[in-house]
Design a protein around this motif. Sequence first.
Motif, PDB file in Angstrom:
ATOM      1  N   HIS A 163       0.840  -1.204   0.000  1.00 33.87           N
ATOM      2  CA  HIS A 163       0.000   0.000   0.000  1.00 33.87           C
ATOM      3  C   HIS A 163       0.871   1.249   0.000  1.00 33.87           C
ATOM      4  O   HIS A 163       0.585   2.212  -0.729  1.00 33.87           O
ATOM      5  CB  HIS A 163      -0.927   0.003   1.207  1.00 33.87           C
ATOM      6  CG  HIS A 163      -1.546   1.334   1.474  1.00 33.87           C
ATOM      7  ND1 HIS A 163      -2.399   1.957   0.581  1.00 33.87           N
ATOM      8  CD2 HIS A 163      -1.400   2.207   2.515  1.00 33.87           C
ATOM      9  CE1 HIS A 163      -2.752   3.144   1.056  1.00 33.87           C
ATOM     10  NE2 HIS A 163      -2.170   3.310   2.220  1.00 33.87           N
ATOM     11  N   LEU A 164       1.944   1.250   0.791  1.00 33.51           N
ATOM     12  CA  LEU A 164       2.837   2.410   0.809  1.00 33.51           C
ATOM     13  C   LEU A 164       3.483   2.631  -0.555  1.00 33.51           C
ATOM     14  O   LEU A 164       3.656   3.778  -0.980  1.00 33.51           O
ATOM     15  CB  LEU A 164       3.920   2.246   1.874  1.00 33.51           C
ATOM     16  CG  LEU A 164       3.514   2.429   3.334  1.00 33.51           C
ATOM     17  CD1 LEU A 164       4.740   2.361   4.239  1.00 33.51           C
ATOM     18  CD2 LEU A 164       2.770   3.736   3.571  1.00 33.51           C
ATOM     19  N   PHE A 165       3.857   1.554  -1.250  1.00 35.43           N
ATOM     20  CA  PHE A 165       4.426   1.711  -2.590  1.00 35.43           C
ATOM     21  C   PHE A 165       3.469   2.497  -3.477  1.00 35.43           C
ATOM     22  O   PHE A 165       3.872   3.396  -4.217  1.00 35.43           O
ATOM     23  CB  PHE A 165       4.692   0.353  -3.227  1.00 35.43           C
ATOM     24  CG  PHE A 165       5.852  -0.414  -2.653  1.00 35.43           C
ATOM     25  CD1 PHE A 165       6.613   0.098  -1.606  1.00 35.43           C
ATOM     26  CD2 PHE A 165       6.186  -1.656  -3.150  1.00 35.43           C
ATOM     27  CE1 PHE A 165       7.686  -0.618  -1.081  1.00 35.43           C
ATOM     28  CE2 PHE A 165       7.256  -2.369  -2.649  1.00 35.43           C
ATOM     29  CZ  PHE A 165       8.003  -1.861  -1.608  1.00 35.43           C
ATOM     30  N   ALA A 170       3.624   9.221  -5.120  1.00 37.15           N
ATOM     31  CA  ALA A 170       3.575  10.680  -5.242  1.00 37.15           C
ATOM     32  C   ALA A 170       4.894  11.336  -4.823  1.00 37.15           C
ATOM     33  O   ALA A 170       5.095  12.523  -5.091  1.00 37.15           O
ATOM     34  CB  ALA A 170       2.432  11.234  -4.398  1.00 37.15           C
ATOM     35  N   ARG A 171       5.793  10.589  -4.187  1.00 35.40           N
ATOM     36  CA  ARG A 171       7.078  11.153  -3.776  1.00 35.40           C
ATOM     37  C   ARG A 171       8.149  11.040  -4.865  1.00 35.40           C
ATOM     38  O   ARG A 171       9.253  11.547  -4.698  1.00 35.40           O
ATOM     39  CB  ARG A 171       7.580  10.468  -2.497  1.00 35.40           C
ATOM     40  CG  ARG A 171       6.671  10.622  -1.284  1.00 35.40           C
ATOM     41  CD  ARG A 171       7.407  10.307  -0.005  1.00 35.40           C
ATOM     42  NE  ARG A 171       8.367  11.364   0.310  1.00 35.40           N
ATOM     43  CZ  ARG A 171       9.250  11.292   1.323  1.00 35.40           C
ATOM     44  NH1 ARG A 171       9.290  10.208   2.083  1.00 35.40           N
ATOM     45  NH2 ARG A 171      10.086  12.287   1.545  1.00 35.40           N
ATOM     46  N   TRP A 238       6.401  14.260   1.662  1.00 34.37           N
ATOM     47  CA  TRP A 238       5.257  13.376   1.921  1.00 34.37           C
ATOM     48  C   TRP A 238       3.985  14.049   1.405  1.00 34.37           C
ATOM     49  O   TRP A 238       3.771  15.236   1.635  1.00 34.37           O
ATOM     50  CB  TRP A 238       5.150  13.133   3.425  1.00 34.37           C
ATOM     51  CG  TRP A 238       4.034  12.217   3.827  1.00 34.37           C
ATOM     52  CD1 TRP A 238       2.716  12.533   3.952  1.00 34.37           C
ATOM     53  CD2 TRP A 238       4.147  10.833   4.159  1.00 34.37           C
ATOM     54  NE1 TRP A 238       1.991  11.420   4.326  1.00 34.37           N
ATOM     55  CE2 TRP A 238       2.855  10.359   4.463  1.00 34.37           C
ATOM     56  CE3 TRP A 238       5.223   9.945   4.224  1.00 34.37           C
ATOM     57  CZ2 TRP A 238       2.602   9.042   4.838  1.00 34.37           C
ATOM     58  CZ3 TRP A 238       4.974   8.633   4.592  1.00 34.37           C
ATOM     59  CH2 TRP A 238       3.677   8.197   4.898  1.00 34.37           C
ATOM     60  N   PRO A 239       3.133  13.304   0.704  1.00 37.02           N
ATOM     61  CA  PRO A 239       1.888  13.896   0.164  1.00 37.02           C
ATOM     62  C   PRO A 239       0.847  14.113   1.254  1.00 37.02           C
ATOM     63  O   PRO A 239      -0.035  13.290   1.481  1.00 37.02           O
ATOM     64  CB  PRO A 239       1.418  12.850  -0.849  1.00 37.02           C
ATOM     65  CG  PRO A 239       1.976  11.555  -0.331  1.00 37.02           C
ATOM     66  CD  PRO A 239       3.300  11.894   0.305  1.00 37.02           C
ATOM     67  N   ALA A 240       0.974  15.208   1.979  1.00 42.06           N
ATOM     68  CA  ALA A 240       0.152  15.454   3.163  1.00 42.06           C
ATOM     69  C   ALA A 240      -1.255  15.897   2.814  1.00 42.06           C
ATOM     70  O   ALA A 240      -1.472  16.616   1.840  1.00 42.06           O
ATOM     71  CB  ALA A 240       0.809  16.505   4.051  1.00 42.06           C
TER      72      ALA A 240
END
Length: 246
Positions: A163-165, A170-171, A238-240
């Motif tokens: 999921h993090l991948f 977006a990074r 990080w896509p905040a």
Amino acid sequence: MTTITPEKLLAELRRAADVVAGIAATFSEEDVKAPSELPDWTRGHVLAHLCGIANAMARQLEFAAQGKTIELYDGGFDGRTRAIEMSAGHSVAEHRSDLDRALVRALAAFESLDGADWQRPISFRGGVVFDGGLALWREFVIHAADLGTGRGPETWSRPFCEHLFEFLAARVPDGQRFVLQPLGLPAVAIGTPGSRSTAVNGMLTDIAAWLAGRTPTLGSLRATAAADGVDLPALLPWPAGVPATR
């Protein structure tokens, strides 16, 4: 890649909340004052943030059930920061009590959902309830590691890392493509198709930790471009969901 369904996500949220509560239950007064893995934050700051995001996401769902949306935090990012600073110095008993209430509230909000409710709009990232659940999962799992009790990224599950991948694609800077090559698992390409590629090799959890801005714990990562060894590539912020640094 593992498909995360609402049912699986709810199970993951329960599991992650139990981990966070279990860690907090072991802390002494001195423990909550000790530094966390995050710069300038004590463990008390991390606990206050976990309490805040759990309550904030619960509020997103409570308003969504009424067909309404509301900002994630009262007062936006500044309000978030003030609330954390005000609560960070609480006693360990206060932290546990606040966190337990917030976790119960958040889990109750997600457990009350029917099938269609997961697609109700919320203000967070202009998304839907399901997106809010994924965000809360990330917050619980990553910040449990940030508490610095020895439960680091090496404990992250394969579904969570995958999921993090996807989320942290977006990074990848514009015009670049990363080929993530976790040991013994299929490669995953993120970034701009057809662009210059950098391969990143290592353990699954270490690659996920690097993408999340955390320290890999199981070994070293190796980056190559055109078959030559290179430094690990730089990442975008990080896509905040709100303007934030953590």
